[in-house]
Design a protein around this motif. Structure first.
Motif, PDB file in Angstrom:
ATOM      1  N   LEU A 279       0.949  -1.345  -0.047  1.00 42.62           N
ATOM      2  CA  LEU A 279       0.095  -0.026   0.040  1.00 42.62           C
ATOM      3  C   LEU A 279       0.798   1.259   0.150  1.00 42.62           C
ATOM      4  CD1 LEU A 279      -2.878   1.222   0.006  1.00 42.62           C
ATOM      5  CD2 LEU A 279      -2.582   1.032   2.576  1.00 42.62           C
ATOM      6  N   GLY A 280       1.962   1.425   0.818  1.00 41.73           N
ATOM      7  CA  GLY A 280       2.816   2.417   0.900  1.00 41.73           C
ATOM      8  C   GLY A 280       3.390   2.560  -0.365  1.00 41.73           C
ATOM      9  N   ALA A 281       4.024   1.569  -1.014  1.00 44.22           N
ATOM     10  CA  ALA A 281       4.708   1.576  -2.094  1.00 44.22           C
ATOM     11  C   ALA A 281       3.772   2.030  -3.296  1.00 44.22           C
ATOM     12  CB  ALA A 281       5.309   0.219  -2.336  1.00 44.22           C
ATOM     13  N   LYS A 282       2.927   1.598  -3.221  1.00 43.60           N
ATOM     14  CA  LYS A 282       1.784   2.161  -4.233  1.00 43.60           C
ATOM     15  C   LYS A 282       1.453   3.393  -4.302  1.00 43.60           C
ATOM     16  CE  LYS A 282      -3.390   1.853  -5.308  1.00 43.60           C
ATOM     17  NZ  LYS A 282      -4.463   1.497  -5.022  1.00 43.60           N
ATOM     18  N   CYS A 288       4.360  10.556  -6.827  1.00 48.81           N
ATOM     19  CA  CYS A 288       5.606  11.034  -7.321  1.00 48.81           C
ATOM     20  C   CYS A 288       5.020  11.322  -8.665  1.00 48.81           C
ATOM     21  CB  CYS A 288       6.706   9.892  -7.486  1.00 48.81           C
ATOM     22  SG  CYS A 288       8.144  10.450  -8.367  1.00 48.81           S
ATOM     23  N   LEU A 289       4.304  10.391  -9.331  1.00 44.87           N
ATOM     24  CA  LEU A 289       3.487  10.475 -10.875  1.00 44.87           C
ATOM     25  C   LEU A 289       2.680  12.014 -10.597  1.00 44.87           C
ATOM     26  CD1 LEU A 289       2.413   7.033 -11.769  1.00 44.87           C
ATOM     27  CD2 LEU A 289       4.306   8.573 -12.875  1.00 44.87           C
ATOM     28  N   ARG A 290       2.101  12.145  -9.578  1.00 42.35           N
ATOM     29  CA  ARG A 290       1.194  13.413  -9.561  1.00 42.35           C
ATOM     30  C   ARG A 290       2.086  14.421  -9.339  1.00 42.35           C
ATOM     31  NH1 ARG A 290      -1.277  11.765  -5.134  1.00 42.35           N
ATOM     32  NH2 ARG A 290      -2.670  10.500  -6.407  1.00 42.35           N
ATOM     33  N   ASP A 291       3.103  14.459  -8.580  1.00 41.88           N
ATOM     34  CA  ASP A 291       3.895  15.719  -8.560  1.00 41.88           C
ATOM     35  C   ASP A 291       4.820  15.980  -9.862  1.00 41.88           C
ATOM     36  OD1 ASP A 291       5.451  17.724  -6.870  1.00 41.88           O
ATOM     37  OD2 ASP A 291       7.184  16.495  -7.410  1.00 41.88           O
ATOM     38  N   ASP A 313      10.057  -7.863  -1.797  1.00 38.91           N
ATOM     39  CA  ASP A 313      10.187  -7.952  -3.216  1.00 38.91           C
ATOM     40  C   ASP A 313       8.706  -8.425  -3.889  1.00 38.91           C
ATOM     41  OD1 ASP A 313      12.845  -7.565  -2.883  1.00 38.91           O
ATOM     42  OD2 ASP A 313      13.424  -9.466  -3.985  1.00 38.91           O
ATOM     43  N   ILE A 314       8.048  -9.008  -2.864  1.00 38.74           N
ATOM     44  CA  ILE A 314       6.590  -9.373  -3.380  1.00 38.74           C
ATOM     45  C   ILE A 314       5.667  -8.214  -3.192  1.00 38.74           C
ATOM     46  CG2 ILE A 314       4.567 -10.754  -2.893  1.00 38.74           C
ATOM     47  CD1 ILE A 314       6.489 -13.065  -1.988  1.00 38.74           C
ATOM     48  N   ALA A 315       5.857  -7.416  -2.109  1.00 38.33           N
ATOM     49  CA  ALA A 315       4.893  -6.295  -1.919  1.00 38.33           C
ATOM     50  C   ALA A 315       5.088  -5.217  -3.057  1.00 38.33           C
ATOM     51  CB  ALA A 315       5.234  -5.839  -0.525  1.00 38.33           C
ATOM     52  N   GLU A 316       6.529  -5.097  -3.315  1.00 34.86           N
ATOM     53  CA  GLU A 316       6.965  -3.896  -4.274  1.00 34.86           C
ATOM     54  C   GLU A 316       6.084  -4.261  -5.764  1.00 34.86           C
ATOM     55  OE1 GLU A 316      10.434  -1.363  -5.447  1.00 34.86           O
ATOM     56  OE2 GLU A 316      11.022  -2.759  -4.569  1.00 34.86           O
ATOM     57  N   SER A 317       6.350  -5.545  -5.962  1.00 35.83           N
ATOM     58  CA  SER A 317       6.015  -6.048  -7.348  1.00 35.83           C
ATOM     59  C   SER A 317       4.349  -5.880  -7.311  1.00 35.83           C
ATOM     60  CB  SER A 317       6.205  -7.429  -7.491  1.00 35.83           C
ATOM     61  OG  SER A 317       7.898  -7.621  -7.449  1.00 35.83           O
ATOM     62  N   LYS A 318       3.704  -6.093  -6.312  1.00 40.53           N
ATOM     63  CA  LYS A 318       2.431  -5.894  -6.532  1.00 40.53           C
ATOM     64  C   LYS A 318       1.911  -4.509  -6.445  1.00 40.53           C
ATOM     65  CE  LYS A 318       0.780  -9.997  -3.466  1.00 40.53           C
ATOM     66  NZ  LYS A 318       0.095 -10.184  -1.989  1.00 40.53           N
ATOM     67  N   ALA A 319       2.676  -3.639  -5.817  1.00 38.48           N
ATOM     68  CA  ALA A 319       2.346  -2.276  -6.171  1.00 38.48           C
ATOM     69  C   ALA A 319       2.598  -1.676  -7.160  1.00 38.48           C
ATOM     70  CB  ALA A 319       3.266  -1.664  -5.167  1.00 38.48           C
ATOM     71  N   ILE A 320       3.892  -2.203  -8.182  1.00 43.57           N
ATOM     72  CA  ILE A 320       3.979  -1.779  -9.372  1.00 43.57           C
ATOM     73  C   ILE A 320       2.757  -2.080 -10.449  1.00 43.57           C
ATOM     74  CG2 ILE A 320       5.443  -2.298 -11.474  1.00 43.57           C
ATOM     75  CD1 ILE A 320       7.763  -2.193  -9.402  1.00 43.57           C
ATOM     76  N   LEU A 321       2.391  -3.359 -10.145  1.00 40.93           N
ATOM     77  CA  LEU A 321       1.367  -3.889 -10.759  1.00 40.93           C
ATOM     78  C   LEU A 321      -0.084  -2.743 -10.741  1.00 40.93           C
ATOM     79  CD1 LEU A 321       1.621  -7.710 -10.791  1.00 40.93           C
ATOM     80  CD2 LEU A 321       1.456  -6.184 -12.963  1.00 40.93           C
ATOM     81  N   VAL A 323      -0.125   0.370  -9.540  1.00 40.27           N
ATOM     82  CA  VAL A 323       0.091   1.580 -10.256  1.00 40.27           C
ATOM     83  C   VAL A 323       0.099   1.784 -11.747  1.00 40.27           C
ATOM     84  CG1 VAL A 323       1.780   3.735 -10.642  1.00 40.27           C
ATOM     85  CG2 VAL A 323       1.426   2.602  -8.263  1.00 40.27           C
ATOM     86  N   PHE A 324       0.881   0.866 -12.449  1.00 41.51           N
ATOM     87  CA  PHE A 324       1.153   0.864 -13.826  1.00 41.51           C
ATOM     88  C   PHE A 324       0.004   0.002 -14.638  1.00 41.51           C
ATOM     89  CE2 PHE A 324       5.041   2.340 -11.683  1.00 41.51           C
ATOM     90  CZ  PHE A 324       5.239   3.412 -12.628  1.00 41.51           C
TER      91      PHE A 324
END
Length: 417
Positions: A279-282, A288-291, A313-321, A323-324
């Motif tokens: 959640l925090g990574a998302k 950052c994109l908004r800024d 690594d799992i949590a960050e990969s989920k966050a990337i999916l 967001v993008f």
């Protein structure tokens, strides 16, 4: 509000895979692992007996011996990289308005070796407090920024950010904001860390945070690999000179790229573990994109925090999916920690530099040490495994997440006149 543009005009790096920017980039391109048995102390009784130490670095090649003795290693590293970055930026200090030039530095821990040495010496004595008069100045986390300002006479904003592993990314974001708000023209920013010590290795071992792959340290940092089991502690520093765009153009400066935006967030979840759904990574990437005023589809790649821990690594990969979305499958993702190890408070600066250089050279550094896919991580994501990949990159993001739930993300983009 009419915000000013901010560009990068100087770089400095001191890492386990290269002692300057050129060597660092060559190490990335060649997929060099900085991990090796610890040489700074006898680690034979520790669960982890290896780290990513600097190689062939002699501080006296850069700093007078007498002055170097007054500095903890983390400050020595800061001075070396800041000097490289300032020389790269090629200022005429006699013409620079020094009241509008500052230093915003980051360090997660500061002078850990100094603190360890002084307390150990006291405990081995007869109880009489005989501390080195440089104990406190060497230990405090803000002294690196202070000494950088003294060396170059920079009288503008000067402070240190401390947010664990996000420290130097927070420093870059603060520097970016001070310049675009018109409060400074030039800021030397970045971070340094020197935690490969008895206390550092012992403390992280006690948390079960470090890899214990003592039989094969060079492959121990393996982000996104099924058999990852902890991060590899590293040391070093990274420095960037940020400058207001018109100021840089007026003096004919070499411009590497533009800082597009920065994001911050908190997990508000656990002192060491990431939010399981990222959640925090998302949120930090969305912020950052908004800024930056950009859409997810504008981003060509992300240098992930990617520490090689089972949960992170799992949590960050989920966050990337999250967001993008589908665009995530067209991006290059990578983790340079597979080569440098985790430089704690310095990692954000070093990884931001890798993104700047990737923009410049049109190639994404690899994530080395991948052997087995993790069924918990989407196999369609391109993690740039094992070999660099050429790509016309215009926008890159760099993620850093720290103990305590601190998240910071910075975005760099090719300069547009």
């Amino acid at each position: 509000m009419n915000l000013k543009r901010v560009v990068v005009t100087g770089l400095g790096a001191l890492t386990p895979i290269g002692n300057n920017v050129t060597e660092f980039w060559n190490g990335l391109m060649n997929g060099v692992s900085g991990a090796a048995p610890i040489t700074y102390f006898d680690a034979s009784n520790f669960k982890t007996q290896f780290a990513c130490e600097l190689k062939g670095f002699n501080v006296e090649d850069f700093i007078d011996r007498k002055e170097a003795r007054k500095m903890d290693r983390y400050t020595q590293y800061a001075m070396v990289t800041a000097t490289e970055a300032m020389e790269d930026a090629n200022f005429n200090l006699e013409k620079l308005n020094l009241d509008r030039a500052g230093v915003i530095w980051g360090s997660g821990i500061g002078g850990l070796q100094t603190f360890q040495d002084e307390v150990t010496n006291f405990n081995q004595g007869n109880g009489v407090p005989k501390f080195n008069p440089f104990f406190i100045p060497k230990m405090i986390a803000d002294i690196a920024g202070g000494l950088i300002s003294m060396k170059f006479g920079l009288r503008g904003p000067n402070f240190t950010t401390v947010s664990a592993c996000a420290s130097s990314t927070n420093a870059i974001i603060d520097a970016f904001n001070y310049i675009r708000l018109g409060m400074a023209d030039v800021i030397v920013t970045g971070g340094s860390e020197a935690a490969v010590t008895i206390a550092g290795i012992g403390g992280f071992n006690a948390m079960h945070a470090l890899s214990t792959r003592n039989d094969d340290p060079t492959t121990a940092s393996r982000p996104m690999d099924k058999d990852r089991e902890g991060f590899v502690l590293g040391e070093g520093a990274g420095a960037l000179v940020l400058e207001e765009y018109e100021h840089a153009v007026a003096r004919g400066a070499k411009i590497y790229c533009e800082i597009g935006g920065g994001g911050m967030s908190a997990d508000a979840h656990h002192i060491t573990a990431p939010h399981p759904e990222g959640l925090g990574a998302k949120n930090v990437m969305l912020n950052c994109l908004r800024d930056a005023g950009l859409q997810p589809t504008d981003v060509d790649g992300v240098n992930m925090h990617g520490t090689s821990t089972p949960l992170g690594d799992i949590a960050e990969s989920k966050a990337i999916l999250e967001v993008f979305g589908e665009h995530a499958y067209t991006m290059n993702l990578n983790s340079t920690k597979s080569m440098t190890g985790h430089l704690l408070g310095a990692t954000g600066a070093v990884e931001a530099i890798s993104c700047v250089l990737a923009l410049q050279h049109g190639i994404i550094p690899p994530t080395i040490n991948h052997f087995t896919d993790d069924e918990n991580i989407d196999p369609k994501l391109n993690f740039t495994f094992n070999k660099p990949q050429k790509r016309d990159v215009k926008v890159l993001m760099s993620n850093t997440f720290g103990f305590g739930g601190h998240n910071a993300c910075v975005l760099v983009k090719k300069i547009e006149n």
